[in-house]
Design an enzyme around this catalytic site. Sequence first.
Site, PDB file in Angstrom:
ATOM      1  N   ARG A 225       0.689  39.989   0.123  1.00 54.01           N
ATOM      2  CA  ARG A 225       1.831  39.423   0.174  1.00 54.01           C
ATOM      3  C   ARG A 225       3.220  40.443   0.322  1.00 54.01           C
ATOM      4  NH1 ARG A 225      -0.614  35.331   1.039  1.00 54.01           N
ATOM      5  NH2 ARG A 225      -0.725  33.669  -0.281  1.00 54.01           N
ATOM      6  N   HIS A 273       2.253  36.735   9.517  1.00 56.47           N
ATOM      7  CA  HIS A 273       1.466  36.144   8.814  1.00 56.47           C
ATOM      8  C   HIS A 273       0.186  35.469   9.175  1.00 56.47           C
ATOM      9  CE1 HIS A 273       1.474  34.579   4.246  1.00 56.47           C
ATOM     10  NE2 HIS A 273      -0.023  34.632   4.600  1.00 56.47           N
TER      11      HIS A 273
HETATM   12  C1  GLV Z   1      -2.384  32.814   2.985  1.00 57.73           C
HETATM   13  O1  GLV Z   1      -1.592  33.570   2.946  1.00 57.73           O
HETATM   14  C2  GLV Z   1      -3.084  32.308   2.032  1.00 57.73           C
HETATM   15  O2  GLV Z   1      -3.052  32.721   0.705  1.00 57.73           O
HETATM   16  O3  GLV Z   1      -4.013  31.519   2.362  1.00 57.73           O
END
Ligand code: GLV
Length: 310
Positions: A225, A273
């Site tokens: 994160r 992401h």
């Molecule tokens: C994405 O970031 C997840 O946690 O699946």
Amino acid sequence: MRILLYRADGNTAPWVKDFADLMPEAEVVVWREGAHLPTCDYAVLWTPPQAMLAELARVKAIFLTGAGADAIMKYSHAIPPHIPIVRLNDAGMGIQMAEYVTHAVLRYFRRLDEYETQARSGAWLQLEAREKADFSVGVMGVGALGSHVIEALRPFGFPLRAWSRSPKSLDGVDSFHGEAGLDGFLGSSRVVVCMLPLTEETTHILNRPNMMKMPQGSYIINVGRGAHISEPDLLPLIKSGHIAGATLDVFRNEPLPAQHPFWMEPRITITPHISALTLRRESVEQMAAKMRQHARGEEVADVINRTKGY
Ligand code: GLV
């Protein structure tokens, strides 16, 4: 059985279709603010809107469409503790993480980032080959996804390290754990791969003092994160060369704002992401199996531990 579905992007139709295919006994109700909804057994979502919280307090279990729990843990206070929150376990993410991280490690080891820069200025210059022994790779967080990454890296022969909250033993991997093991781990990892869950303890774990413990000219790959890294601390360390490069898939604010200085730093590689996308079909399959188990009164795996926060 009735399932309450929420998607922040509003793209619910393919999810409804996959549930219809894989769980024909279930009726899927799409959550809409203000709509009168029938009582539902299970909820499927990632980050709930505030207005959905009252509804979530009435279901029998909540199923996350992702592996990390931090997004929903923000609302944990509104969800009674007897309602299990179940995360995805791999569901096609392990192999994606392995692909992404292996690619990034090999890119740095083979100096492809430097060759990309050279090629842009038309420079033909062979750089010195690196020694594997000088290129230890340390993975922080060795759960389902972290272990997948370690297995993927194994055949290349990099010295491997792992750091986790509690002791873990992995064949052929130097394992460190807890606060006491962090300095030794950071000091001996030329590449740090962050795959930790985000909790209070792991927020800003990669801050300036900790990044300074990494060897000169080391690399960071963050697929955990954004808040694991203190973003303002990273840039000066990159500029000074202490950190030679960073591949970042996650950011404190997503989408990464257009004005963010990371965009302007060529030694930072940015992806939006995508290191492990939620694969809808695999995810629905897994959730359907767990819902059926829950409905039969059986124990369901991958329930978030509310105390640990993941
Ligand atoms: C994405 O970031 C997840 O946690 O699946």
